[in-house]
Enzyme design. Sequence first.
Site, PDB file in Angstrom:
ATOM      1  N   SER A 264       0.818  -1.206  -0.148  1.00 20.73           N
ATOM      2  CA  SER A 264      -0.036  -0.191  -0.039  1.00 20.73           C
ATOM      3  C   SER A 264       0.810   1.150  -0.131  1.00 20.73           C
ATOM      4  O   SER A 264       2.122   1.209   0.115  1.00 20.73           O
ATOM      5  CB  SER A 264      -0.859   0.085   1.240  1.00 20.73           C
ATOM      6  OG  SER A 264      -0.139   0.391   2.217  1.00 20.73           O
ATOM      7  N   LYS A 265       0.179   2.534  -0.137  1.00 21.87           N
ATOM      8  CA  LYS A 265       0.896   3.603  -0.176  1.00 21.87           C
ATOM      9  C   LYS A 265       1.500   3.775   1.171  1.00 21.87           C
ATOM     10  O   LYS A 265       2.603   4.411   0.950  1.00 21.87           O
ATOM     11  CB  LYS A 265      -0.124   4.787  -0.388  1.00 21.87           C
ATOM     12  CG  LYS A 265       0.141   6.160  -0.359  1.00 21.87           C
ATOM     13  CD  LYS A 265      -0.906   6.842  -0.875  1.00 21.87           C
ATOM     14  CE  LYS A 265      -0.972   8.448  -0.588  1.00 21.87           C
ATOM     15  NZ  LYS A 265      -0.513   9.018   0.720  1.00 21.87           N
ATOM     16  N   ARG A 266       0.856   3.461   2.306  1.00 20.79           N
ATOM     17  CA  ARG A 266       1.498   3.683   3.519  1.00 20.79           C
ATOM     18  C   ARG A 266       2.769   2.823   3.591  1.00 20.79           C
ATOM     19  O   ARG A 266       3.746   3.322   4.214  1.00 20.79           O
ATOM     20  CB  ARG A 266       0.706   3.274   4.664  1.00 20.79           C
ATOM     21  CG  ARG A 266       0.041   4.638   5.363  1.00 20.79           C
ATOM     22  CD  ARG A 266      -0.938   4.593   6.179  1.00 20.79           C
ATOM     23  NE  ARG A 266      -2.294   4.316   5.374  1.00 20.79           N
ATOM     24  CZ  ARG A 266      -3.099   2.952   5.604  1.00 20.79           C
ATOM     25  NH1 ARG A 266      -2.991   2.113   6.599  1.00 20.79           N
ATOM     26  NH2 ARG A 266      -4.245   3.018   4.738  1.00 20.79           N
ATOM     27  N   GLU A 287      -1.285  16.706  -0.579  1.00 22.81           N
ATOM     28  CA  GLU A 287      -0.019  15.814  -0.311  1.00 22.81           C
ATOM     29  C   GLU A 287       0.685  15.238  -1.303  1.00 22.81           C
ATOM     30  O   GLU A 287       0.136  15.050  -2.600  1.00 22.81           O
ATOM     31  CB  GLU A 287      -1.019  14.636   0.344  1.00 22.81           C
ATOM     32  CG  GLU A 287       0.033  13.454   1.022  1.00 22.81           C
ATOM     33  CD  GLU A 287      -0.673  12.511   1.536  1.00 22.81           C
ATOM     34  OE1 GLU A 287      -0.131  11.616   2.099  1.00 22.81           O
ATOM     35  OE2 GLU A 287      -1.773  12.349   1.205  1.00 22.81           O
TER      36      GLU A 287
END
Length: 511
Positions: A264-266, A287
């Site tokens: 994921s992006k995280r 962002e």
Amino acid sequence: MERPVRVRFAPSPTGPLHIGGVRTALYNYLFARQNGGKMILRIEDTDQTRFVPGAEQYIIEALTWLGIEFDEGVHIGGPFGPYRQSDRKPMYREYADQLIRDGWAYYAFDKPEALEAKRKEFESQKKTFQYDCNTRSEMENSLSLPEDEVQRRIESGEPYVVRFKFPAHTEITVHDLIRGDVTMNSDLLDDKVLFKSDGMPTYHLANIVDDHTMEISHVIRGEEWLPSAPLHVMLYKAFGWEDTMPHFAHLPLLLKPEGNGKLSKRDGDRLGFPVFPLDWHDPKSGELSSGYREKGYMPAAVVNILALLGWNPGTEQEILSMEELIKLFNIEHISKSGAKFNVEKAKWFNHEYLQMESDEAIADMFEPQLKAHNITASRDYVVKVCGMMKERLNFPSELWDTCCYFFEAPTEYDPAAIKKRWKPGMTTHMNKIIEILETVPFEYEKLHTAILDEYIVGNQLNMGQIMNSLRLAVVGKTVGPDMLTLVMVLGKDETIKRVRRAIEVIGEVEN
Ligand code: GLU
């Protein structure tokens, strides 16, 4: 007879393209090129609520950067256009009507509140509500209501959706080129909405109609679409298009580096690597999500990394150009299980690709950094330094830190290195080296003999201490290429100047 190969990459413009999506595009491209087929870019924007401005341009820019080319698509047109679903809107309605006429779909009038109430009711009995053959008779639709009532509601403009009518208790088999036969019972499947009250088709209807009308031969897409595949297979049957139904291949997920769960992006933020091809500025939040391009990855390295995440050529070869990938790619070697992203390996790939760049090309990457540090140096010198130093680089952004001492004398000296190497008497040794540099012809071999063999070895001095102190004087720390090579590049005067300054600044030390 096998049809000509036509594949499509069909992203939804809901944000930046995740590298999993880039891999999907790449595999489609490799397959198309290998088979002399066509590669199509179709934008699936039927869900207007999730539309993000700039996403479509981002997708095109990212794939162009990576060298994934299209033969037809939203940006270049082609004989099967338009290639953006919102531009195809008028054609979907008749297909929904056809399914209703043939008994494969029905109108459903249920208000969102009614559906919510049903869900709650089921939940309270620890069950999950599904709009299907068991529940549809309790809902407000053209199967449960009398015909004239249905007619009246439609004519009065009451909002409705069109749902697919799954036949009850039917086994549906999806033949997947990677997983083999995947069978699901229709009782487990929801009567999916095909056409929405806003006059737009859903993904499912538009996707099937477009794949059919664009004569797509193979659908190669992410595993997250496998649960939708039985519906898609049934839609081909319902339309009577089974003969030309595309072959399906569902690609394994890209997993977190630890291997548990989807990348994921995280994870990218957490572990410091990009999960997007290019930088993305979110238009709403402002962002910034970082991209491979801006991090200094070479496009060919990214292609290589992604190609091997979930596929292997069946040999040990790891460095593969696009041409080689086109030759070697095969769906049979795509793995069924998820592919773990490996950050260190990604850096290694970039390092390898950077080595293939010419010294000139590396110098081009370096020039803006030199400019930012107000350095003026001759092109030849910059190219020479790049040639010497490129093997130490993973990314062009490391050039300044790796090479700055070729352009600037050190202003500080690493205290730990001083402590370790600059022993009492060192100023005498350094002065001696200055003397040698001033008197011996400035040539590598001659200096080597005079400094290392005659002075250090000849006087039984400590080689490590003296050469590292010289390095400390010239570089500021104990890093860098072969010491005399460095001296040759810097030149006699500059080297002497630096050693003199170190003697002055560090001075004689006590033990
Ligand atoms: N629009 C879908 C997506 O965003 C495409 C899925 C498919 O290839 O069928 O991934």
